[in-house]
Design a protein around this motif. Structure first.
Motif, PDB file in Angstrom:
ATOM      1  N   VAL A   1      59.470   2.074  59.407  1.00 52.99           N
ATOM      2  CA  VAL A   1      60.338   2.409  58.548  1.00 52.99           C
ATOM      3  C   VAL A   1      61.738   3.026  59.280  1.00 52.99           C
ATOM      4  N   SER A   2      61.525   3.572  60.883  1.00 54.05           N
ATOM      5  CA  SER A   2      62.931   3.951  60.912  1.00 54.05           C
ATOM      6  C   SER A   2      64.024   2.950  60.882  1.00 54.05           C
ATOM      7  N   GLU A   3      63.690   1.383  60.161  1.00 53.69           N
ATOM      8  CA  GLU A   3      64.623   0.443  59.904  1.00 53.69           C
ATOM      9  C   GLU A   3      64.529   0.082  58.498  1.00 53.69           C
ATOM     10  N   GLY A   4      64.453   0.958  57.565  1.00 54.36           N
ATOM     11  CA  GLY A   4      64.107   1.000  56.096  1.00 54.36           C
ATOM     12  C   GLY A   4      63.759  -0.339  55.511  1.00 54.36           C
ATOM     13  N   LYS A   5      62.098  -0.948  56.496  1.00 54.27           N
ATOM     14  CA  LYS A   5      61.583  -1.334  55.712  1.00 54.27           C
ATOM     15  C   LYS A   5      60.090  -1.294  55.344  1.00 54.27           C
ATOM     16  N   PHE A   6      60.310  -0.827  54.074  1.00 54.12           N
ATOM     17  CA  PHE A   6      58.826   0.317  53.819  1.00 54.12           C
ATOM     18  C   PHE A   6      58.191  -1.127  53.343  1.00 54.12           C
ATOM     19  N   ASP A   7      58.255  -1.642  52.950  1.00 56.12           N
ATOM     20  CA  ASP A   7      57.395  -2.983  52.823  1.00 56.12           C
ATOM     21  C   ASP A   7      56.711  -3.616  54.589  1.00 56.12           C
ATOM     22  N   GLU A   8      57.332  -3.303  55.396  1.00 56.21           N
ATOM     23  CA  GLU A   8      56.661  -4.108  56.362  1.00 56.21           C
ATOM     24  C   GLU A   8      55.682  -3.391  57.050  1.00 56.21           C
ATOM     25  N   ALA A   9      56.254  -1.333  56.418  1.00 58.54           N
ATOM     26  CA  ALA A   9      55.439  -0.647  57.097  1.00 58.54           C
ATOM     27  C   ALA A   9      53.919  -0.400  56.471  1.00 58.54           C
ATOM     28  N   MET A  10      53.803  -0.772  55.253  1.00 54.94           N
ATOM     29  CA  MET A  10      52.504  -0.130  54.686  1.00 54.94           C
ATOM     30  C   MET A  10      52.451  -1.322  53.699  1.00 54.94           C
ATOM     31  N   THR A  11      51.155  -1.859  53.354  1.00 54.11           N
ATOM     32  CA  THR A  11      50.799  -2.195  52.034  1.00 54.11           C
ATOM     33  C   THR A  11      50.271  -1.290  51.248  1.00 54.11           C
ATOM     34  N   LEU A  12      50.291  -1.682  49.745  1.00 51.13           N
ATOM     35  CA  LEU A  12      49.200  -0.806  48.999  1.00 51.13           C
ATOM     36  C   LEU A  12      49.048  -1.644  47.766  1.00 51.13           C
ATOM     37  N   TYR A  13      47.144  -1.308  47.841  1.00 54.25           N
ATOM     38  CA  TYR A  13      46.786  -1.889  46.664  1.00 54.25           C
ATOM     39  C   TYR A  13      46.536  -1.145  45.783  1.00 54.25           C
ATOM     40  N   VAL A  14      46.648  -1.105  44.284  1.00 56.03           N
ATOM     41  CA  VAL A  14      46.770  -0.451  43.095  1.00 56.03           C
ATOM     42  C   VAL A  14      45.093  -0.999  42.392  1.00 56.03           C
ATOM     43  N   VAL A  15      44.625  -0.498  42.545  1.00 53.49           N
ATOM     44  CA  VAL A  15      42.761  -0.156  42.293  1.00 53.49           C
ATOM     45  C   VAL A  15      42.409  -0.033  40.930  1.00 53.49           C
ATOM     46  N   SER A  16      43.172   0.044  40.275  1.00 58.82           N
ATOM     47  CA  SER A  16      42.553   0.957  39.060  1.00 58.82           C
ATOM     48  C   SER A  16      44.446   1.167  38.095  1.00 58.82           C
ATOM     49  N   ASP A  17      43.893   1.454  37.085  1.00 58.83           N
ATOM     50  CA  ASP A  17      44.687   0.958  36.114  1.00 58.83           C
ATOM     51  C   ASP A  17      45.120   2.675  35.447  1.00 58.83           C
ATOM     52  N   ASP A  18      44.776   3.523  36.336  1.00 55.94           N
ATOM     53  CA  ASP A  18      45.118   4.838  36.546  1.00 55.94           C
ATOM     54  C   ASP A  18      46.468   5.088  36.442  1.00 55.94           C
ATOM     55  N   GLN A  19      46.800   5.880  34.912  1.00 53.91           N
ATOM     56  CA  GLN A  19      48.798   5.857  35.061  1.00 53.91           C
ATOM     57  C   GLN A  19      49.107   6.651  35.164  1.00 53.91           C
ATOM     58  N   ARG A  20      48.581   7.822  36.220  1.00 61.64           N
ATOM     59  CA  ARG A  20      49.298   8.772  37.555  1.00 61.64           C
ATOM     60  C   ARG A  20      50.073   7.968  38.371  1.00 61.64           C
ATOM     61  N   TYR A  21      49.323   6.177  38.493  1.00 63.73           N
ATOM     62  CA  TYR A  21      50.123   6.153  40.054  1.00 63.73           C
ATOM     63  C   TYR A  21      51.821   5.798  39.335  1.00 63.73           C
ATOM     64  N   GLU A  22      52.328   5.319  38.071  1.00 65.22           N
ATOM     65  CA  GLU A  22      53.554   5.974  38.098  1.00 65.22           C
ATOM     66  C   GLU A  22      54.223   6.968  38.608  1.00 65.22           C
ATOM     67  N   LEU A  23      53.800   7.941  38.646  1.00 67.68           N
ATOM     68  CA  LEU A  23      54.117   9.649  39.162  1.00 67.68           C
ATOM     69  C   LEU A  23      53.709   9.333  40.969  1.00 67.68           C
ATOM     70  N   PHE A  24      52.584   8.625  40.785  1.00 72.76           N
ATOM     71  CA  PHE A  24      52.817   9.253  42.619  1.00 72.76           C
ATOM     72  C   PHE A  24      53.894   8.107  42.931  1.00 72.76           C
ATOM     73  N   SER A  25      53.726   7.109  42.540  1.00 68.98           N
ATOM     74  CA  SER A  25      55.656   6.036  42.584  1.00 68.98           C
ATOM     75  C   SER A  25      55.829   6.365  43.319  1.00 68.98           C
ATOM     76  N   MET A  26      56.846   7.621  41.910  1.00 66.98           N
ATOM     77  CA  MET A  26      58.130   7.938  42.106  1.00 66.98           C
ATOM     78  C   MET A  26      58.403   9.441  43.101  1.00 66.98           C
ATOM     79  N   SER A  27      57.274  10.113  43.690  1.00 66.91           N
ATOM     80  CA  SER A  27      56.472  11.005  44.428  1.00 66.91           C
ATOM     81  C   SER A  27      57.096  10.204  45.815  1.00 66.91           C
ATOM     82  N   PHE A  28      56.014   9.255  45.737  1.00 65.37           N
ATOM     83  CA  PHE A  28      56.288   8.414  47.286  1.00 65.37           C
ATOM     84  C   PHE A  28      57.611   7.775  47.995  1.00 65.37           C
ATOM     85  N   LYS A  29      58.355   7.099  46.325  1.00 68.86           N
ATOM     86  CA  LYS A  29      59.397   6.628  46.955  1.00 68.86           C
ATOM     87  C   LYS A  29      60.622   8.003  47.462  1.00 68.86           C
ATOM     88  N   ASP A  30      60.354   9.377  46.803  1.00 67.69           N
ATOM     89  CA  ASP A  30      61.056  10.245  47.212  1.00 67.69           C
ATOM     90  C   ASP A  30      61.323  10.293  48.528  1.00 67.69           C
TER      91      ASP A  30
END
Length: 418
Positions: A139-168
């Motif tokens: 995270v300190s190096e800005g490598k967020f993809d290496e800091a964590m792995t996300l597994y989207v396991v449903s088609d819940d449309q609220r993921y878009e809302l979560f994704s925006m909040s999480f990126k912020d």
């Protein structure tokens, strides 16, 4: 009628299986009530917006019981750092998401992949996150993809809302780290910013009829549900034993000879129903005696209240079994039907698992099951709600009315048959 009742009881008492259901089966339910409940299924009042999972195979379906309106995020935390703690806390405090974390600092990426594949089909999380051991550095190096792995396991449309909040949130963390030049200073900046923000309060509206149970009470409720399922089987089959006598007496022309003595068919079937009620009383007495081997405090209610609830439920199922067995007219088929009634009613009434996530159609079916109403009454009794007793009487009366009306149809059918 008394002679018919006595003769029916003699036939039933000769059946060894009957005594098995009178003594052994109730004892199994007592063992369940005596067992200490773990409470991992309890809808915990989570601290800092995070529900801690004690074991790797703990399911969020139990941990978030009742939180069906939240977007469930399950986290495998191999980092355990202050920064990851801050991030998960911020997600949980948003009020829109529910975070359930299993902390295992030794969990590898390969193990997380396998676990996510399993949980995707066997749990109800909408999103699974794996936090790498080197989370802070990435995270300190800005490598967020290496800091964590996300597994989207449903088609819940609220993921878009979560994704925006999480990126912020991640961007805020990155800027704070750059400004402070380190993790510790970044956390101070982030917490200071949170304190300067407008204070917010997440309010969960609760229906006035909804009962709030503590962790201990959830455990008691769960144990009562399992015990109720076993006792339902007991009452159902004891009613079937009475119906066996009807089938045999019709087959051997005993009912015909009884009618030739001037005994009415209604009197005959009335005697069988009373016999079923007597067997229900015997089961209930057996339960009451065996309940003394466990402490009353572990039940969540007095022994007398629990026994009364089981007795009323038992009358419903025993009389229903008598009438269904008489209608079927075959002993083996009656046994199959009895087991089917027991298993389906236990599943759809929520005795084995919560029914909050069922579809509306299945929930509608659950309201037809007597155990569903008796479980709601048990919750009221645990919560010291005196309305439970009036509810029990109304439910018992309603089911008996329907069953006896069905019995009238069966009686007319058997009258024409004999």
């Amino acid at each position: 009628m008394s002679k018919l009742i006595r003769s029916s009881l003699k036939l039933i008492f000769r059946n060894k299986a009957f005594w098995f259901f009178i003594v052994i089966i109730p004892f199994l339910s007592i063992l369940i009530l005596a067992k200490k409940s773990e409470g991992t299924f309890y809808k915990e009042k989570d601290k800092d917006g995070i529900i801690e999972l004690k074991k790797e195979d703990d399911r969020v379906a139990y941990a978030t019981y009742g939180s069906t309106n939240k977007y469930i995020v399950k986290v495998y935390d191999a980092s355990g750092s202050d920064l990851s703690e801050y991030m998960l806390t911020k997600i949980g405090e948003s009020g829109m998401f529910k975070v359930c974390r299993y902390k295992d600092l030794s969990m590898t990426k390969d193990k997380a992949d396998k676990r996510a594949d399993f949980d995707a089909f066997n749990d109800r999380a909408q999103l699974i996150i794996y936090l790498n051991p080197d989370f802070d550095k990435a995270v300190s190096e800005g490598k967020f993809d290496e800091a964590m792995t996300l597994y989207v396991v449903s088609d819940d449309q609220r993921y878009e809302l979560f994704s925006m909040s999480f990126k912020d949130l991640l961007n805020d963390m990155g800027r704070a780290i750059s400004k402070a030049g380190g993790i510790d200073g970044a956390l101070e900046i982030l917490r200071e910013k949170d304190n300067m923000s407008l204070e917010k309060e997440v309010i969960e509206y609760q229906d006035k009829n909804e009962k709030t149970l503590t962790e201990k009470q959830y455990g008691q409720r769960s144990k009562i549900g399992y015990a109720m399922s076993i006792l339902t089987l007991c009452y159902v089959f004891c009613g079937v034993f009475v119906s066996h006598t009807i089938v045999e007496e019709i087959k051997d022309k005993v009912l015909l000879r009884i009618k030739l003595t001037g005994t009415k068919t209604t009197t005959y079937f009335g005697a069988k129903i009373i016999t079923a009620m007597i067997t229900s009383v015997m089961i209930t007495v057996s339960i009451w005696i065996e309940l003394f081997i466990i402490k009353e405090e572990s039940l969540g209610m007095s022994r007398e209240k629990l026994v009364l609830m089981m007795f009323l439920m038992g009358i419903i199922f025993s009389i229903f079994s008598v009438l269904m067995g008489a209608l079927i007219g075959n002993i083996l088929t009656a046994n199959y039907v009895a087991f089917t009634v027991w298993s389906l009613s236990s599943v759809f009434s929520g005795l084995f698992f919560p029914i909050d996530d069922m579809s509306k159609g299945l929930k509608s079916i659950s309201y037809l099951m007597p155990q569903r109403w008796f479980m709601e009454a048990s919750e009221k009794i645990i919560c010291k709600d005196n309305n439970a007793y009036f509810m029990l009487l109304c439910i018992t009366g309603a089911y008996l009315f329907v069953i006896l009306c069905l019995g009238g149809v069966i009686l007319k059918y058997k009258k024409n048959e004999t």
